[in-house]
Design a protein around this motif. Structure first.
Motif, mmCIF file in Angstrom:
data_model
loop_
_atom_site.group_PDB
_atom_site.id
_atom_site.type_symbol
_atom_site.label_atom_id
_atom_site.label_comp_id
_atom_site.label_asym_id
_atom_site.label_seq_id
_atom_site.Cartn_x
_atom_site.Cartn_y
_atom_site.Cartn_z
ATOM 1 N N ALA A 1 4.934 15.526 57.231
ATOM 2 C CA ALA A 1 4.774 15.993 55.936
ATOM 3 C C ALA A 1 3.804 15.295 55.195
ATOM 4 O O ALA A 1 3.546 14.101 55.370
ATOM 5 C CB ALA A 1 5.962 16.261 55.032
ATOM 6 N N LEU A 2 2.899 16.116 54.495
ATOM 7 C CA LEU A 2 1.621 15.591 53.757
ATOM 8 C C LEU A 2 1.893 15.954 52.447
ATOM 9 O O LEU A 2 2.148 16.997 51.921
ATOM 10 C CB LEU A 2 0.524 16.308 54.188
ATOM 11 N N LEU A 3 1.757 14.696 51.353
ATOM 12 C CA LEU A 3 1.896 14.646 49.952
ATOM 13 C C LEU A 3 0.517 14.585 49.331
ATOM 14 O O LEU A 3 -0.034 13.636 49.748
ATOM 15 C CB LEU A 3 3.061 13.716 49.485
ATOM 16 N N GLY B 1 -1.249 2.531 40.132
ATOM 17 C CA GLY B 1 0.194 2.165 40.113
ATOM 18 C C GLY B 1 0.899 1.902 41.521
ATOM 19 O O GLY B 1 0.394 2.380 42.396
ATOM 20 N N GLU B 2 1.987 1.207 41.449
ATOM 21 C CA GLU B 2 3.081 1.059 42.562
ATOM 22 C C GLU B 2 3.644 2.638 42.873
ATOM 23 O O GLU B 2 4.131 3.101 41.947
ATOM 24 C CB GLU B 2 3.969 0.186 42.452
ATOM 25 N N VAL B 3 3.356 2.919 44.162
ATOM 26 C CA VAL B 3 4.008 4.143 44.675
ATOM 27 C C VAL B 3 5.013 4.189 45.337
ATOM 28 O O VAL B 3 5.004 3.602 46.135
ATOM 29 C CB VAL B 3 2.673 5.118 45.259
ATOM 30 N N SER B 4 6.019 4.954 45.201
ATOM 31 C CA SER B 4 7.274 5.037 46.087
ATOM 32 C C SER B 4 7.642 6.493 46.265
ATOM 33 O O SER B 4 7.435 7.210 45.234
ATOM 34 C CB SER B 4 8.396 4.174 45.587
ATOM 35 N N VAL B 5 8.231 6.692 47.251
ATOM 36 C CA VAL B 5 8.740 7.994 47.757
ATOM 37 C C VAL B 5 10.011 7.999 48.254
ATOM 38 O O VAL B 5 10.449 7.194 49.172
ATOM 39 C CB VAL B 5 7.879 8.863 48.712
ATOM 40 N N ARG B 6 10.841 8.762 47.595
ATOM 41 C CA ARG B 6 12.264 9.158 48.223
ATOM 42 C C ARG B 6 12.667 10.483 48.433
ATOM 43 O O ARG B 6 12.086 11.311 47.716
ATOM 44 C CB ARG B 6 13.249 8.670 47.164
ATOM 45 N N LEU B 7 13.451 10.792 49.301
ATOM 46 C CA LEU B 7 13.612 12.179 49.864
ATOM 47 C C LEU B 7 15.300 12.397 49.503
ATOM 48 O O LEU B 7 16.001 11.398 50.231
ATOM 49 C CB LEU B 7 13.319 12.622 51.331
ATOM 50 N N LEU C 1 4.207 11.452 55.402
ATOM 51 C CA LEU C 1 5.731 11.118 55.596
ATOM 52 C C LEU C 1 6.397 11.747 56.814
ATOM 53 O O LEU C 1 5.807 12.663 57.491
ATOM 54 C CB LEU C 1 6.717 11.990 54.628
ATOM 55 N N ASP C 2 7.029 10.700 57.652
ATOM 56 C CA ASP C 2 7.535 11.173 58.988
ATOM 57 C C ASP C 2 8.912 11.663 58.779
ATOM 58 O O ASP C 2 9.835 10.859 58.571
ATOM 59 C CB ASP C 2 7.542 9.920 59.779
ATOM 60 N N VAL C 3 8.813 12.770 58.804
ATOM 61 C CA VAL C 3 10.181 13.407 58.543
ATOM 62 C C VAL C 3 11.082 13.944 59.896
ATOM 63 O O VAL C 3 11.808 14.963 59.740
ATOM 64 C CB VAL C 3 10.189 14.713 57.632
ATOM 65 N N SER C 4 10.368 13.772 61.145
ATOM 66 C CA SER C 4 10.697 14.103 62.412
ATOM 67 C C SER C 4 12.215 13.700 62.847
ATOM 68 O O SER C 4 12.698 14.428 63.719
ATOM 69 C CB SER C 4 10.045 13.397 63.463
ATOM 70 N N ASP C 5 12.655 12.599 62.070
ATOM 71 C CA ASP C 5 14.228 12.438 62.133
ATOM 72 C C ASP C 5 15.193 13.420 61.430
ATOM 73 O O ASP C 5 16.509 13.420 61.705
ATOM 74 C CB ASP C 5 14.565 11.102 62.087
ATOM 75 N N LEU C 6 14.562 14.132 60.420
ATOM 76 C CA LEU C 6 15.488 14.928 59.551
ATOM 77 C C LEU C 6 15.705 16.492 60.215
ATOM 78 O O LEU C 6 14.620 16.857 60.744
ATOM 79 C CB LEU C 6 14.684 15.139 58.198
ATOM 80 N N PRO C 7 16.783 16.822 60.047
ATOM 81 C CA PRO C 7 17.083 18.148 60.188
ATOM 82 C C PRO C 7 16.457 19.170 59.431
ATOM 83 O O PRO C 7 16.212 18.696 58.231
ATOM 84 C CB PRO C 7 18.596 18.365 60.256
#
Length: 71
Positions: free
Chosen positions: A2-4, A12-18, A43-49
């Motif tokens: 996924a691309l954001l 600033g400090e950048v963090s991402v949560r799903l 974002l590597d979302v390949s492990d997510l359903p």
């Protein structure tokens, strides 16, 4: 994958949560300091359903939440 596409108005400090649909954190990563301007975050979302997730992007204590669909 996924691309954001984010546009920072200041450095600033950048963090991402799903979060899944019930609010469980299924992905979390701190990306470090980014300069002001546009950036592309992968974002590597390949492990997510497949499903609907909520993407929480935090920069310098402020956060934005967007919907993310994983196929």
């Amino acid at each position: 994958m996924a691309l954001l596409n984010i546009n920072l108005h200041q450095d600033g400090e950048v963090s991402v949560r799903l979060l899944d649909q019930v609010g469980n954190c299924v992905y979390s990563r701190e990306y470090g300091k980014y300069d002001q301007g546009r950036h592309l975050i992968r974002l590597d979302v390949s492990d997510l359903p497949g499903g609907i997730y909520f993407c929480v992007i935090e920069v310098g204590g402020q956060q934005v939440t967007e919907k993310l669909v994983v196929l």
